[in-house]
Scaffold this motif. Structure first.
Motif, mmCIF file in Angstrom:
data_model
loop_
_atom_site.group_PDB
_atom_site.id
_atom_site.type_symbol
_atom_site.label_atom_id
_atom_site.label_comp_id
_atom_site.label_asym_id
_atom_site.label_seq_id
_atom_site.Cartn_x
_atom_site.Cartn_y
_atom_site.Cartn_z
ATOM 1 N N HIS A 90 -7.575 17.511 87.144
ATOM 2 C CA HIS A 90 -8.459 17.076 88.333
ATOM 3 C C HIS A 90 -7.563 16.238 89.232
ATOM 4 O O HIS A 90 -7.551 15.044 88.883
ATOM 5 C CB HIS A 90 -9.743 16.322 88.037
ATOM 6 N N GLY A 93 -9.932 13.766 90.970
ATOM 7 C CA GLY A 93 -11.106 13.278 90.076
ATOM 8 C C GLY A 93 -12.384 13.978 90.011
ATOM 9 O O GLY A 93 -12.311 14.906 90.960
ATOM 10 N N ARG A 94 -13.183 13.842 89.490
ATOM 11 C CA ARG A 94 -14.406 14.443 89.290
ATOM 12 C C ARG A 94 -15.390 13.719 90.323
ATOM 13 O O ARG A 94 -15.229 12.641 90.646
ATOM 14 C CB ARG A 94 -14.893 14.496 87.884
ATOM 15 N N ASP A 97 -15.810 9.632 90.617
ATOM 16 C CA ASP A 97 -14.435 9.208 89.963
ATOM 17 C C ASP A 97 -13.177 9.660 90.884
ATOM 18 O O ASP A 97 -13.018 11.076 90.894
ATOM 19 C CB ASP A 97 -14.273 9.808 88.595
ATOM 20 N N SER A 99 -9.876 9.406 90.995
ATOM 21 C CA SER A 99 -8.362 9.199 90.165
ATOM 22 C C SER A 99 -8.179 10.376 89.584
ATOM 23 O O SER A 99 -8.761 11.233 89.159
ATOM 24 C CB SER A 99 -8.649 8.024 89.266
ATOM 25 N N ARG A 101 -7.266 12.800 86.704
ATOM 26 C CA ARG A 101 -8.057 12.953 85.627
ATOM 27 C C ARG A 101 -7.437 14.360 85.018
ATOM 28 O O ARG A 101 -7.006 15.434 85.611
ATOM 29 C CB ARG A 101 -9.511 13.244 85.588
ATOM 30 N N ASP A 103 -8.708 16.952 81.605
ATOM 31 C CA ASP A 103 -9.663 17.499 80.342
ATOM 32 C C ASP A 103 -9.090 18.475 79.730
ATOM 33 O O ASP A 103 -8.300 19.238 79.960
ATOM 34 C CB ASP A 103 -11.126 17.762 81.034
ATOM 35 N N ARG A 133 -3.050 9.030 76.666
ATOM 36 C CA ARG A 133 -4.533 8.734 76.014
ATOM 37 C C ARG A 133 -4.737 9.400 74.838
ATOM 38 O O ARG A 133 -4.440 10.510 74.975
ATOM 39 C CB ARG A 133 -5.527 8.944 77.452
ATOM 40 N N PHE A 149 -9.811 12.222 80.072
ATOM 41 C CA PHE A 149 -9.373 10.812 80.444
ATOM 42 C C PHE A 149 -9.247 10.723 81.928
ATOM 43 O O PHE A 149 -8.577 11.515 82.744
ATOM 44 C CB PHE A 149 -8.073 10.454 79.746
ATOM 45 N N TRP A 150 -9.861 9.699 82.503
ATOM 46 C CA TRP A 150 -9.794 9.546 83.827
ATOM 47 C C TRP A 150 -8.783 8.250 84.114
ATOM 48 O O TRP A 150 -8.403 7.679 83.178
ATOM 49 C CB TRP A 150 -11.029 9.301 84.516
ATOM 50 N N SER A 157 -5.542 1.083 88.709
ATOM 51 C CA SER A 157 -6.653 1.936 88.880
ATOM 52 C C SER A 157 -7.875 1.100 89.574
ATOM 53 O O SER A 157 -8.019 -0.104 89.627
ATOM 54 C CB SER A 157 -7.225 1.747 87.097
#
Length: 288
Positions: A90, A93-94, A97, A99, A101, A103, A133, A149-150, A157
């Motif tokens: 991503h 981000g999702r 969110d 930033s 990310r 998955d 992460r 992890f985002w 951040s």
């Protein structure tokens, strides 16, 4: 004199324990309530080691053109226990969110659950890890489920609060990813490694449960020992009778008696201890 002091200290200790037991409503008891001896766990016979890298090329283009909430899929990169797994990137981000990310998702076509303990790293030039992460233990994934992890931004951040913030900071973000070693050329490389346990969490014997069970069994054995007059090696001469006991138990229960029985005092040699002003009930409170 030393002998008299030891006996006096022991009597004071007995009387104080008896007073506290009565105040707290305690009675002699050897019973330890059983605690659950099972917990959720993972079948290590179904464990599969996983490790794979995927390269997302033209990362700056993905960063510019992928809307918040959408992702780019690596396609199946790992197969373990009959399941396939993909990495989802991503760039922006999702939903909710804003930033970078990453998955890790189980294939929706899989017919079984899995538990996955894994780490995700972004690897830059010369194999240098820019950021990592990892999960805190295995996570349960149903078919089509994911965990990720985002906040993998190279910038601070929480800087971006909307999609318009991301668009305005496009060039700043690209430069930050480059300067922090996230990119090789214009490619972002993600490394996934860990273990896959096929099947959902199971009820397994837990170490804590086994320990608790062992403690309860030991307490029961010790209770029988306290009542075993045949193996007793000490006589406690109370005001209303004699209580037979074991040196090792008395020494464990009282540092005063330990000192008495590990020296050449008369009681330690004869195996008899006079407690003429103490009742058998008080002594039994002490022993139990």
């Amino acid at each position: 004199l030393a002998q008299a002091i030891c006996v006096h200290a022991f009597r004071a200790n007995l009387n104080m324990m008896h007073v506290w037991n009565r105040l707290l409503g305690r009675s002699p008891s050897r019973r330890i309530d059983a605690l659950p001896d099972v917990s959720l766990g993972y079948d290590h016979n179904s464990r599969h080691e996983i490790s794979a890298r995927v390269e997302f090329r033209d990362f700056s283009v993905l960063l510019e053109r992928t809307p918040n909430g959408e992702f780019v899929s690596s396609g199946p990169i790992i197969r373990a226990g009959g399941s396939e797994f993909v990495v989802l990137l991503h760039p922006n981000g999702r939903k909710g969110d804003y930033s970078l990310r990453v998955d890790f998702r189980a294939d929706s076509k899989s017919t079984q659950d899995v538990c996955v303990a894994f780490s995700i790293s972004i690897v830059g030039a010369a194999g240098k890890v820019a950021v990592t992460r990892r999960t805190h233990g295995p996570v349960h994934l149903k078919p089509g489920g994911y965990w990720g992890f985002w906040g993998l931004e190279a910038t601070r951040s929480g800087t971006f609060r909307s999609e318009s913030d991301l668009k305005a900071a496009f060039l700043t973000r690209v430069k930050a990813f480059q300067s922090k070693g996230y990119l090789v050329g214009d490619a972002l490389t993600v490394h996934v490694s860990g273990q896959v346990f096929v099947g959902p969490p199971q009820q397994l014997n837990s170490l804590v449960g086994c320990k608790r069970s062992g403690i309860a069994e030991l307490a029961s054995d010790m209770g029988r020992l306290l009542d075993d007059a045949e193996t007793a090696d000490v006589s406690l001469l109370c005001e209303d009778g004699i209580v037979r006991a074991h040196r090792v138990v008395l020494m464990a229960r009282s540092p005063v008696l330990r000192a008495l029985f590990t020296t050449q005092m008369r009681e330690g040699v004869s195996g008899e201890l006079a407690l003429n002003d103490t009742s058998r009930k008080t002594v039994q409170h002490f022993l139990h």
